[in-house]
Write an enzyme that holds these catalytic residues in place. Structure first.
Site, PDB file in Angstrom:
ATOM      1  N   HIS A 165      -4.171  -8.612   6.263  1.00 39.47           N
ATOM      2  CA  HIS A 165      -4.639  -7.308   5.811  1.00 39.47           C
ATOM      3  C   HIS A 165      -5.283  -7.508   4.437  1.00 39.47           C
ATOM      4  O   HIS A 165      -5.415  -8.634   3.968  1.00 39.47           O
ATOM      5  CB  HIS A 165      -3.445  -6.340   5.782  1.00 39.47           C
ATOM      6  CG  HIS A 165      -3.816  -4.911   5.598  1.00 39.47           C
ATOM      7  ND1 HIS A 165      -4.870  -4.313   6.239  1.00 39.47           N
ATOM      8  CD2 HIS A 165      -3.260  -3.924   4.820  1.00 39.47           C
ATOM      9  CE1 HIS A 165      -4.944  -3.048   5.865  1.00 39.47           C
ATOM     10  NE2 HIS A 165      -3.989  -2.787   5.003  1.00 39.47           N
TER      11      HIS A 165
ATOM     12  N   HIS B  64      -0.129   4.354  13.322  1.00 41.93           N
ATOM     13  CA  HIS B  64      -0.971   4.168  12.139  1.00 41.93           C
ATOM     14  C   HIS B  64      -2.387   4.692  12.372  1.00 41.93           C
ATOM     15  O   HIS B  64      -3.382   4.120  11.936  1.00 41.93           O
ATOM     16  CB  HIS B  64      -1.022   2.689  11.699  1.00 41.93           C
ATOM     17  CG  HIS B  64      -1.383   2.537  10.247  1.00 41.93           C
ATOM     18  ND1 HIS B  64      -2.668   2.313   9.819  1.00 41.93           N
ATOM     19  CD2 HIS B  64      -0.639   2.616   9.128  1.00 41.93           C
ATOM     20  CE1 HIS B  64      -2.695   2.230   8.501  1.00 41.93           C
ATOM     21  NE2 HIS B  64      -1.466   2.418   8.051  1.00 41.93           N
TER      22      HIS B  64
ATOM     23  N   HIS C 246       0.858  -1.184   0.000  1.00 44.57           N
ATOM     24  CA  HIS C 246       0.000   0.000   0.000  1.00 44.57           C
ATOM     25  C   HIS C 246       0.896   1.238   0.000  1.00 44.57           C
ATOM     26  O   HIS C 246       1.944   1.257   0.647  1.00 44.57           O
ATOM     27  CB  HIS C 246      -0.931   0.011   1.221  1.00 44.57           C
ATOM     28  CG  HIS C 246      -2.143  -0.857   1.043  1.00 44.57           C
ATOM     29  ND1 HIS C 246      -2.840  -1.405   2.096  1.00 44.57           N
ATOM     30  CD2 HIS C 246      -2.789  -1.263  -0.088  1.00 44.57           C
ATOM     31  CE1 HIS C 246      -3.857  -2.119   1.619  1.00 44.57           C
ATOM     32  NE2 HIS C 246      -3.843  -2.059   0.307  1.00 44.57           N
TER      33      HIS C 246
ATOM     34  N   ASP D   3       1.015   4.127   1.372  1.00 44.43           N
ATOM     35  CA  ASP D   3       1.479   4.819   2.577  1.00 44.43           C
ATOM     36  C   ASP D   3       2.585   4.051   3.302  1.00 44.43           C
ATOM     37  O   ASP D   3       3.104   4.520   4.316  1.00 44.43           O
ATOM     38  CB  ASP D   3       0.305   5.154   3.524  1.00 44.43           C
ATOM     39  CG  ASP D   3      -0.524   3.934   3.912  1.00 44.43           C
ATOM     40  OD1 ASP D   3      -0.566   2.961   3.133  1.00 44.43           O
ATOM     41  OD2 ASP D   3      -1.132   3.952   4.998  1.00 44.43           O
TER      42      ASP D   3
END
Lengths: 301, 301
Positions: free
Chosen positions: A140, A268, A62, A64
């Protein structure tokens, strides 16, 4: 062991918050963990020498967590880096980076090694004389690993009083530190345990981001000195945590408690919350020893 | 027409300088030109609404001009953008971006259109009722285009005194503005030039980065209102400019002079120089009307 949090906010970089990146200094090595957009600027801001980073661990693909990687690799080139660079991350990361470097007609003056991961069981991915790094398989939306960093203290600690009592020559000290017994001139054998103390406990740091609440990781992170565990949401948004496969502050604290870790570091955070103190308050209803991670925070472990 | 320079330094983002990105506001549209790492944060810093950006022009595929693009596109997704987004850039850019989005399992809720360029002659790549955008083929180490942004003022300006003198009904004003003649009730024809003034001159802005000194661009940028021309080096490093296919401040000024532009905006400075005033001083030995581009500078054209 020292952790510098360069960024610990979810989703998008903003003027005041940065996406995930951390530097772990362990046994004089610098490990970079995740590399969101802007990480190279954060490294400069915290005066971390680029040349000291030889190993980069990416949890998942991902943006980020890795959109800053290609820029950092490019900057290393421009700075005429010579050291090898090792990148550990999900299968596919190599082609994603190399495709961009090819498009720019760039060539590295240093060796760039990719260690692509696709395993679903915890495995050792790095080991030298002083440190071991293992994966922590996470759950995830896409393939994701956390990482466990563990010091290796092979050497026992010399009991100076004892070795002097037996008048043992200093040239045997190294043998003793590695666990050896000593035979004196009169053939008496002195067992190692009389000459040494146990080594310092081997410090362990576990990085777990991004993941749903997942008790499968408990045996891997059992009793670690510090656990960084994502806590994207508060319990009031537990439905969003479930939907996006993230964790709430309370869930992160439950993992910390069940794994009997010494310290929980939170991070996070979704940028929807104005005040991150709320994460600490919620976590502490379950587990007391909580550090609120934040950009720029340095934590001695 | 208003230009906001988000970043204008070469090579690597630093704590105090940003790689190339600009926003051109023209006829109420916002065009983003280049998108180095960190551009989305610069946009936030300058309070430029993400939703107003519908067209992004990328000059070439070196990291300091486009490594921020994938992150910006991802952030647009997270913010639930609905407007179409058009990206103009060198052939290959589409796959570079889509490959990264695929790896992250991301899906856009908006339409993403790539307009890939491979031509070596200037061509129109965007046109609506108010603006035309053309490429400016540049010479750099890899395929590169500058961009020429040109206002379209179709309508002539009404000469109020004249239309009132002839008692022309307001319902004909639009016809007159578009160049039409008017026939009075007594069949007299009043030619348009008696009823109107010439429209305001059509403003033009040329963005040229990165490139060697190249007189081939002169006809395309002739007499533009503002020329942003890279000036990576000073003349003292002319050998580096030649080697890396960049331009010196003096060369950029020579292009400005030969193209008889109104204003030269300098930028893409190598970070080796502590004081960018030196670029202006050097350029002004050749061409007087110089603006020193800098991060955060807003220029009304």
């Amino acid at each position: 062991m020292k952790l510098t949090i360069l960024g610990c906010y979810a989703a998008t970089p903003r003027t005041i918050t940065n996406p995930t990146a951390q530097v772990l200094e362990i046994k004089n090595q610098m490990f970079l963990i995740d590399c969101g957009e802007g990480t190279q600027v954060q490294l400069r801001k915290h005066k971390i020498k680029f040349s000291r980073i030889n190993h980069i661990f990416i949890s998942h693909l991902h943006g980020d967590h890795f959109y800053g990687l290609v820029g950092l690799i490019s900057t290393f080139m421009l700075l005429n880096r010579e050291n090898d660079l090792h990148v550990y991350g999900p299968k596919g990361i190599k082609e994603l980076i190399l495709m961009q470097l090819r498009a720019s007609g760039s060539y590295t003056g240093y060796q760039l090694f990719f260690h692509e991961l696709e395993g679903t069981e915890s495995e050792i991915i790095f080991e030298d004389e002083k440190v071991v790094v293992k994966t922590i398989p996470l759950k995830h939306r896409i393939y994701t690993n956390g990482y466990l960093f563990q010091e290796k203290n092979k050497q026992r600690k010399l009991n100076i009083e004892a070795v002097e009592k037996y008048k043992i020559d200093t040239c045997y000290y190294q043998k003793i530190k590695f666990g050896g017994a000593i035979t004196l001139e009169d053939d008496t054998i002195i067992p190692n345990k009389e000459l040494t103390f146990d080594p310092d406990p081997e410090k362990r740091y576990a990085f777990c981001s991004d993941t749903v609440y997942n008790e499968d990781i408990l045996p891997i992170i059992n009793e670690v000195d510090a656990l960084y565990h994502e806590s994207t949401f508060l319990e009031s948004e537990a439905h969003l945590a479930e939907k996006t496969m993230h964790t709430t502050a309370k869930q992160a604290a439950t993992i910390a408690q069940k794994a009997r870790v010494k310290t929980l570091i939170m991070g996070h955070y979704s940028t929807r919350y104005g005040n991150i103190e709320l994460f600490k308050e919620e976590a502490q209803t379950i587990f007391n020893n909580v550090i609120l991670g934040d950009d720029g925070k340095e934590i001695e472990l």
